[in-house]
Design an enzyme around this catalytic site. Structure first.
Site, short mmCIF file in Angstrom:
data_model
loop_
_atom_site.label_atom_id
_atom_site.label_comp_id
_atom_site.label_asym_id
_atom_site.label_seq_id
_atom_site.Cartn_x
_atom_site.Cartn_y
_atom_site.Cartn_z
N PRO A 121 0.79 -1.23 0.00
CG PRO A 121 0.09 -0.90 2.21
CD PRO A 121 0.79 -1.89 1.33
CB CYS A 240 5.93 -9.75 5.99
SG CYS A 240 4.49 -10.16 4.98
#
Length: 470
Positions: A121, A240
């Site tokens: 994002p 991640c």
């Protein structure tokens, strides 16, 4: 998050990776409270709030430094900084603390040409932009249109002038930009094992097959990153997730097939060792005498709607039109009156429909509008304004990209003032003194948006979609 139910295969994976004792400490961390973080935006710190942004935020948000990011801080969840006017003004970006490590390791510098390959994002894009300080060219790419829109909104809110947001598949970019970028950030789409503590859906979506799929996809994307990196350039790969398949194994395989690359640094942040959800980061450098690479191929679906395709055609037609002399004259007239201290950086105007943008150029190089022909672009630079009956109405993005001292007039209030609350609701404000025309409403000197002064009143021009009613 208490009593987390993790997939048995995932537990076995982590035990094999860490050993039973270390894995037990790691798995126990899922029962701990997650950490919350924000990054201060250097592009905003030159304004009235000054260089003491962290000091100004420390008391309301109970900030503590994030060790691996010089602009990163932990905050207390109950303080809700996302609801504060400073957030609306782009003073900071809310980001998971571990995720701040990747762009820090990239080492972006002003004047460089940089790609954020899978950017939505926008956490890493906005962090890179802060390091570039408005100088150079930043291309932020996101293949999914809805996520590209969110990315564009965050680029706008943080006042980034020198970024282009593209919405392209990897092979589309590598065909256009071989050996083009000084640095590439690839936060690769992954199995999201580091998301488990804050997103239970990520747990339900995890499987060994999905890990394999993500590792293969990352290897494909890395091929295109290799093509686009200049000799001597830096590539940072991050995820991640925790498994070796998507991390060390992917990098090891890449190095074997690309001997011109070497690993300079690898970092792992573990949630049982640091305050964060965890991250993997590898920094690679390409040899300075690298020969030309062949463009690879990956199959990606065409995610564009018919409306998106029309937008692309309109944009291509606009670039083939006559020079935008009349539009630049309208811009100059507006800027002379409303932004006497504002100067556009290296670039060129580009018109899409009624919207006038300023497309940034490289500090040195030949990048221009022609390089975007046929490419889906969600944000072709800084949105200056919209052409309305032989006048220019300024864009909200422009208000957030300027400094207060560049405007003809600014009315600034404290964060808890009734005027700020009224402005954010879209209400008219009384004008202070004898002001007229376009100006800015600000919180502690940080622009929130435009207002137009007439007859002692400020007509509110905050976009309706950004107004708050609670």
């Amino acid at each position: 998050m208490k009593n987390v139910q993790l997939p048995e295969a995932y537990v076995r994976q982590m035990q094999a990776l860490l050993g039973r004792e270390e894995a037990e400490r790691f798995l126990d961390s899922y029962n701990d409270a997650r950490a919350f973080g924000l990054r201060i935006n250097p592009l905003k710190c030159r304004q009235l709030i000054g260089d003491n942004a962290a000091a100004a935020l420390k008391q309301p948000f109970h900030l503590e430094p994030v060790p691996w990011c010089k602009t990163g801080y932990y905050y207390e969840e109950s303080t809700r900084p996302g609801k504060h006017p400073y957030h609306t003004a782009g003073l900071y970006y809310i980001q998971e603390p571990s995720a701040m490590s990747a762009a820090e390791l990239l080492g972006a510098q002003p004047g460089e040409t940089i790609l954020d390959f899978a950017a939505a994002p926008g956490g890493k894009t906005t962090q890179i932009a802060g390091s570039m300080n408005g100088e150079g060219l930043l291309i932020a790419n996101e293949i999914h249109p809805a996520r590209a829109k969110i990315l564009s909104e965050n680029v706008e809110r943080l006042g980034i002038r020198n970024a282009v947001v593209t919405n392209a598949a990897p092979q589309e970019l590598s065909r256009r930009f071989p050996a083009f970028f000084d640095r590439i950030m690839l936060d690769s789409p992954c199995s999201g094992e580091g998301m488990f503590r804050k997103d239970e859906v990520a747990i339900t979506e995890w499987s060994e097959a999905h890990v394999t799929y993500c590792a293969e996809r990352s290897a494909d994307i890395l091929e295109h990153a290799a093509i686009m990196l200049k000799p001597g350039g830096v590539l940072v790969y991050s995820t991640c997730t925790f498994n070796r398949s998507e991390n060390e194994d992917t990098i090891d395989q890449f190095i074997v097939s690309h001997p011109s690359f070497r690993v300079e640094q690898v970092e792992r942040l573990w949630p049982h060792q640091v305050r964060g959800e965890g991250h993997f980061v590898a920094r690679l450098r390409k040899a300075s005498d690298e020969g030309q690479l062949k463009v690879g191929h990956i199959d990606e679906p065409d995610l564009r709607s018919s409306k998106d395709k029309r937008r692309e055609r309109d944009m291509r037609s606009a670039r083939q039109a006559k020079p935008l002399t009349a539009e630049l004259a309208l811009w100059s007239s507006f800027a002379e009156q409303a932004l006497p201290g504002f100067t556009l950086g290296a670039g060129e105007p580009i018109r899409f429909g009624d919207a006038l943008y300023w497309l940034p150029h490289q500090s040195s190089g030949s990048f221009g509008a022609a390089d975007l022909d046929g490419l889906k672009v969600a944000r072709p630079g800084l949105h200056l304004g919209d052409i309305r009956k032989n006048r220019l109405e300024p864009a909200h993005a422009l208000a957030l990209a300027v400094q207060s001292d560049e405007a003809a007039w600014v009315q600034s209030y404290t964060p808890d003032s009734p005027e700020i609350a009224a402005y954010l609701r879209g209400e008219t404000l009384p004008a202070n003194g004898d002001v007229s025309g376009w100006g800015l409403v600000a919180v502690d000197g940080l622009p929130l948006g435009w207002a137009k002064a007439s007859n002692g009143q400020l007509k509110n021009h905050l976009p309706k979609g950004l107004r708050r009613f609670s």
